[in-house]
Design a protein around this motif. Sequence first.
Motif, PDB file in Angstrom:
ATOM      1  N   THR A 235     -80.097  24.693  35.111  1.00  0.00           N
ATOM      2  CA  THR A 235     -79.001  24.143  34.331  1.00  0.00           C
ATOM      3  C   THR A 235     -78.966  25.332  33.062  1.00  0.00           C
ATOM      4  O   THR A 235     -77.719  25.635  32.369  1.00  0.00           O
ATOM      5  CB  THR A 235     -79.819  23.083  33.305  1.00  0.00           C
ATOM      6  N   GLU A 238     -76.593  27.883  34.810  1.00  0.00           N
ATOM      7  CA  GLU A 238     -75.059  27.247  34.667  1.00  0.00           C
ATOM      8  C   GLU A 238     -74.519  27.325  33.165  1.00  0.00           C
ATOM      9  O   GLU A 238     -73.283  27.689  33.105  1.00  0.00           O
ATOM     10  CB  GLU A 238     -75.409  25.813  35.129  1.00  0.00           C
ATOM     11  N   LEU A 239     -75.438  27.015  32.433  1.00  0.00           N
ATOM     12  CA  LEU A 239     -74.756  27.064  30.943  1.00  0.00           C
ATOM     13  C   LEU A 239     -74.250  28.256  30.552  1.00  0.00           C
ATOM     14  O   LEU A 239     -73.315  28.604  30.093  1.00  0.00           O
ATOM     15  CB  LEU A 239     -75.722  26.326  29.951  1.00  0.00           C
ATOM     16  N   THR A 241     -73.550  30.793  32.541  1.00  0.00           N
ATOM     17  CA  THR A 241     -72.481  31.066  33.067  1.00  0.00           C
ATOM     18  C   THR A 241     -71.021  30.504  32.644  1.00  0.00           C
ATOM     19  O   THR A 241     -69.922  31.251  32.496  1.00  0.00           O
ATOM     20  CB  THR A 241     -72.484  30.762  34.675  1.00  0.00           C
ATOM     21  N   HIS A 242     -71.212  29.333  32.375  1.00  0.00           N
ATOM     22  CA  HIS A 242     -70.321  28.530  31.606  1.00  0.00           C
ATOM     23  C   HIS A 242     -69.823  29.397  30.366  1.00  0.00           C
ATOM     24  O   HIS A 242     -68.618  29.470  30.014  1.00  0.00           O
ATOM     25  CB  HIS A 242     -70.562  26.998  31.477  1.00  0.00           C
ATOM     26  N   LEU A 243     -70.809  29.492  29.378  1.00  0.00           N
ATOM     27  CA  LEU A 243     -70.554  30.163  28.265  1.00  0.00           C
ATOM     28  C   LEU A 243     -69.702  31.569  28.612  1.00  0.00           C
ATOM     29  O   LEU A 243     -69.114  31.885  27.753  1.00  0.00           O
ATOM     30  CB  LEU A 243     -71.810  30.477  27.386  1.00  0.00           C
ATOM     31  N   GLN A 244     -70.223  32.168  29.429  1.00  0.00           N
ATOM     32  CA  GLN A 244     -69.619  33.604  29.707  1.00  0.00           C
ATOM     33  C   GLN A 244     -68.174  33.429  30.087  1.00  0.00           C
ATOM     34  O   GLN A 244     -67.239  34.097  29.739  1.00  0.00           O
ATOM     35  CB  GLN A 244     -70.382  34.284  30.771  1.00  0.00           C
ATOM     36  N   GLN A 245     -68.052  32.150  31.029  1.00  0.00           N
ATOM     37  CA  GLN A 245     -66.705  32.052  31.406  1.00  0.00           C
ATOM     38  C   GLN A 245     -65.816  31.695  30.086  1.00  0.00           C
ATOM     39  O   GLN A 245     -64.607  32.093  29.875  1.00  0.00           O
ATOM     40  CB  GLN A 245     -66.516  30.941  32.355  1.00  0.00           C
ATOM     41  N   VAL A 246     -66.198  30.803  29.215  1.00  0.00           N
ATOM     42  CA  VAL A 246     -65.693  30.274  28.156  1.00  0.00           C
ATOM     43  C   VAL A 246     -65.010  31.688  27.403  1.00  0.00           C
ATOM     44  O   VAL A 246     -64.059  31.755  26.834  1.00  0.00           O
ATOM     45  CB  VAL A 246     -66.402  29.282  27.370  1.00  0.00           C
TER      46      VAL A 246
END
Length: 453
Positions: A235, A238-239, A241-246
């Motif tokens: 989790t 994933e978070l 990765t998401h933050l990096q993408q954001v």
Amino acid sequence: MRSFVMPKMAISMPLAVLAVCLLVIINETGYSRSTAAVADMARAQQTRAGLSSLLQYMLDAETSQRGFLLTGDVRYLEPYERVSDEISRTLQALRSNYLDNPSDLDEYSRLTRHIERKMSEIDVTVRLRREGNEDAWKFVVTTDVGQEQMEQVRSQAQKLIESSARRIDVAQEQIARALRLSRVGIALVALAGLLAFYLYLRQSTALALAGEREQSALESERLRLEAEVRERTATLAELATHLQQVRESERGHLARELHDELGALLTAAKLDVARLKSRLGDSPDATQRLQHLTELLNSGIALKRRIIEDLRPSSLSNLGLVPSLEILGREFAQRSGLDIETVLEPVELEENDQLTVYRLVQESLTNIGKYAQATEVGIALKDYSSHVTVEVSDNGKGFDVSRVVAGSHGLAGMRHRVEAAGGRLTITSVIGQGTRISATLPSRTSPRTAADT
Ligand SMILES: Nc1ncnc2c1ncn2[C@@H]1O[C@H](COP(=O)(O)OP(=O)(O)OP(=O)(O)O)[C@@H](O)[C@H]1O
Ligand SMILES: [Mg+2]
């Protein structure tokens, strides 16, 4: 479970100890009783044999007396003389056997008296015969005194023989009782031992079962915790990765806004200044000011470009990865004054992975500038058919990879980016010899694994 097992554990051990103690007591009692009975029996047998010998001696003496009286031949007296000593010795020996038994001691004294009387009767007749006192010895013989005395000796000895036989019977009974006691006792103790063993087995099995249950409970708890940790790590990954993408998309958005809006504004302002310049004509002061304004606008445009480039390297989408890395290296060399050797092969990578490589090189160079105190730096990008490797190395002071302080995010972010892209990051550093950071990423043509999604 434990409270259920403990009482049994408390019972089986004392039971076994009790069984052993009982066995020892029964055995010892039986042994001492049997030993006493055997000793009694031996003494009684010895007494009986003594009494029989005594009777035999008396018969011999009487026979000897009769032979001598009838024939007057002194040779017949020889057995009498021999046994008279034996008789007193045997009587003496028998006496010690009756000392512990007052009633038998009385009977024994009576026997002694009878024997003494019989012996003195023999003695008198023999003496009278020897002296040639024919009438006197014949008179003594005809009174039947000798026969009566012999009869008394015989019956008294018989009494004592029977008493010895009774003592033998008692001793035998005692031995039999001791044997019976041992038999029953040993059987009972064996049963108690079996019971203790059974309880011990039950208790060991219960303990083993409890241990197994505890073990399996611990094992399942461990598995549960591991699964939870895996889930939470996934989790968090994933978070992250998401933050990096954001972050990347925010940076991209900001870069576009700056480019489109601020860029348009600055370009419009520059055009206006150019128009004003042509209209104002020859006013030197105004021309100078407009020139200054143009320079300011140019600096603003350059600053905007740098900020945009930093936010989202436009070179990456415009020129591609290899030229972008070349620019990055060149700019770093200019800023730091270090020698940079770049070996860059064209590679096939997804757009996101290109950004990952770019950020990795960028952060590695920043770290080298901050910490390495290196003189030489190398950047290598290599293409293999299924994967791509990127490597940044320096010959600086190195560091202990296992002791990276908390609060540092550069290397951790790098690892996260690489692993999220399905690759692997390796950091090697030797104190005093330098650092090498290398990553392997799947190339665009290779099939992606589940971890890459
Ligand atoms: N090339 C290098 N040479 C020597 N030490 C290095 C090198 N790269 C990293 N380090 C050491 O590793 C530590 C961790 O680096 P990392 O990039 O993770 O964090 P940081 O640079 O300290 O902070 P951040 O990157 O989050 O701003 C650094 O503090 C530094 O001590
Ligand atoms: Mg850093």
